[in-house]
Design a protein around this motif. Structure first.
Motif, PDB file in Angstrom:
ATOM      1  N   HIS A 118      51.469 -71.360 -41.476  1.00 26.02           N
ATOM      2  CA  HIS A 118      52.161 -71.882 -42.655  1.00 26.02           C
ATOM      3  C   HIS A 118      52.322 -73.635 -42.196  1.00 26.02           C
ATOM      4  N   ASP A 120      55.263 -76.446 -41.942  1.00 24.66           N
ATOM      5  CA  ASP A 120      56.395 -76.544 -41.831  1.00 24.66           C
ATOM      6  C   ASP A 120      56.954 -77.625 -43.291  1.00 24.66           C
ATOM      7  N   HIS A 188      50.028 -73.908 -38.709  1.00 20.92           N
ATOM      8  CA  HIS A 188      50.495 -73.329 -37.467  1.00 20.92           C
ATOM      9  C   HIS A 188      51.295 -72.250 -37.496  1.00 20.92           C
TER      10      HIS A 188
HETATM   11 FE   LIG Z   1      56.548 -73.648 -38.228  1.00 21.65          FE
END
Ligand SMILES: [Fe+2]
Ligand SMILES: O=C(O)CCC(=O)C(=O)O
Length: 288
Positions: A118, A120, A188
């Motif tokens: 994903h 962030d 990540h």
């Molecule tokens: Fe994350």
């Protein structure tokens, strides 16, 4: 901390790698004694805190919030001078000041499966033309591919969204005391822990000062607690006005909530100098 040994060339080079690859690792950025102290302060919290619930946060994972309260020593990591210099370049140009987005210690227990890849910054559902956040994952244990080191997809922060190929991921292997810095736009995830021991990291993340944060700083650190923090930490938590006029309390700089409970105050302007000047010339031109 060895930040004082880092010169301007290192800053330029680190910024370049961060912007190009989406992440960079600073090995042994924190001293062993500081990491040991943080570990000690967090130990009872890790003991007491139940495992996470949910596919994102991970069923075999323990996360500890409000870390700046539970581990006062972690405040030293938050203020790492080299990290702050990086943020001055990546975030500061897009806000009045940047703030703490969250502090979270993350322990991946043996058997924790790989997290969903994903970005962030998808928390903020809008298209972005600059970075909104920067994460720093401090290694409180060694990070290895086997124990679930954070996986990153280099350059993917520049590409479109689609679930990336796990075979293209880089594992952020690093010794305890190192710092993995990655952009909010970097794809990540936590790795799979196939080892017999836990992997522990501490994420301190920073974002633009005008955003809603992942962790509610004023509930995590209400005035009675924040009052005892150094001003540099209180500022990063948002106990200051974000010009123009954002985040005030009773129309005033929210820092006054640390010293006064009075609710009778004038509402005061908090304007950047260029806006204040614009207002002054408007009234001058109109002869008022
Ligand atoms: Fe994350
Ligand atoms: O634990 C990790 O390595 C990364 C965790 C993460 O990316 C997250 O929870 O958003």
């Amino acid at each position: 901390m060895n930040a004082s040994a880092i010169g301007n060339d290192d800053l330029v080079d680190t910024l370049h790698r961060l912007r190009t690859d989406g992440y960079v690792v600073l090995e042994h950025q924190a001293s062993e004694s500081l990491i040991g102290q943080i570990e000690e302060e967090l130990a009872p919290w890790f003991e007491a805190t139940p495992r996470c619930e949910g596919d994102f946060h991970g069923w075999q994972t323990t996360r500890i919030a409000s870390v700046l309260l539970k581990s006062p020593a972690a405040q030293q990591l938050l203020l790492d001078p080299f990290v702050l210099r990086l943020l001055d370049h990546v975030l500061a140009p897009y806000c009045d000041w940047y703030q703490v987005n969250l502090s979270q210690a993350i322990r991946l227990h043996p058997g924790q499966r790989q997290q969903f890849p994903h970005r962030d910054d998808d928390m903020w559902p809008c298209s972005k033309t600059n970075e909104y956040m920067v994460n720093v994952m401090w290694a409180l244990s060694d990070f290895t591919r086997k124990n679930g080191a954070t996986l990153l997809w280099p350059h993917r922060h520049l590409a479109s969204s689609s679930v990336p190929d796990p075979r293209e991921a880089i594992a952020a292997e690093m010794p305890r005391g190192s710092a993995l810095i990655y952009l909010g736009s970097t794809v990540h995830c936590g790795g799979e822990n196939q080892a017999t021991t836990a992997r522990t990291g501490l994420v301190l993340s920073y974002c633009l000062g005008w955003l809603k944060t992942y962790e509610n700083a004023f509930l995590a650190y209400p005035p009675a607690i924040a009052r005892s923090f150094p001003k540099s930490v209180r500022d990063l938590l948002g106990y200051r006005m974000h010009r123009p006029n954002l985040g005030n309390w009773e129309g005033q700089d929210p820092a006054i909530a640390l010293t006064s409970s009075s609710r009778v105050h004038p509402t005061v302007d908090a304007l950047p100098e260029d806006v204040a000047e614009q207002l002054r010339s408007y009234y001058e031109m109109n002869g008022r």
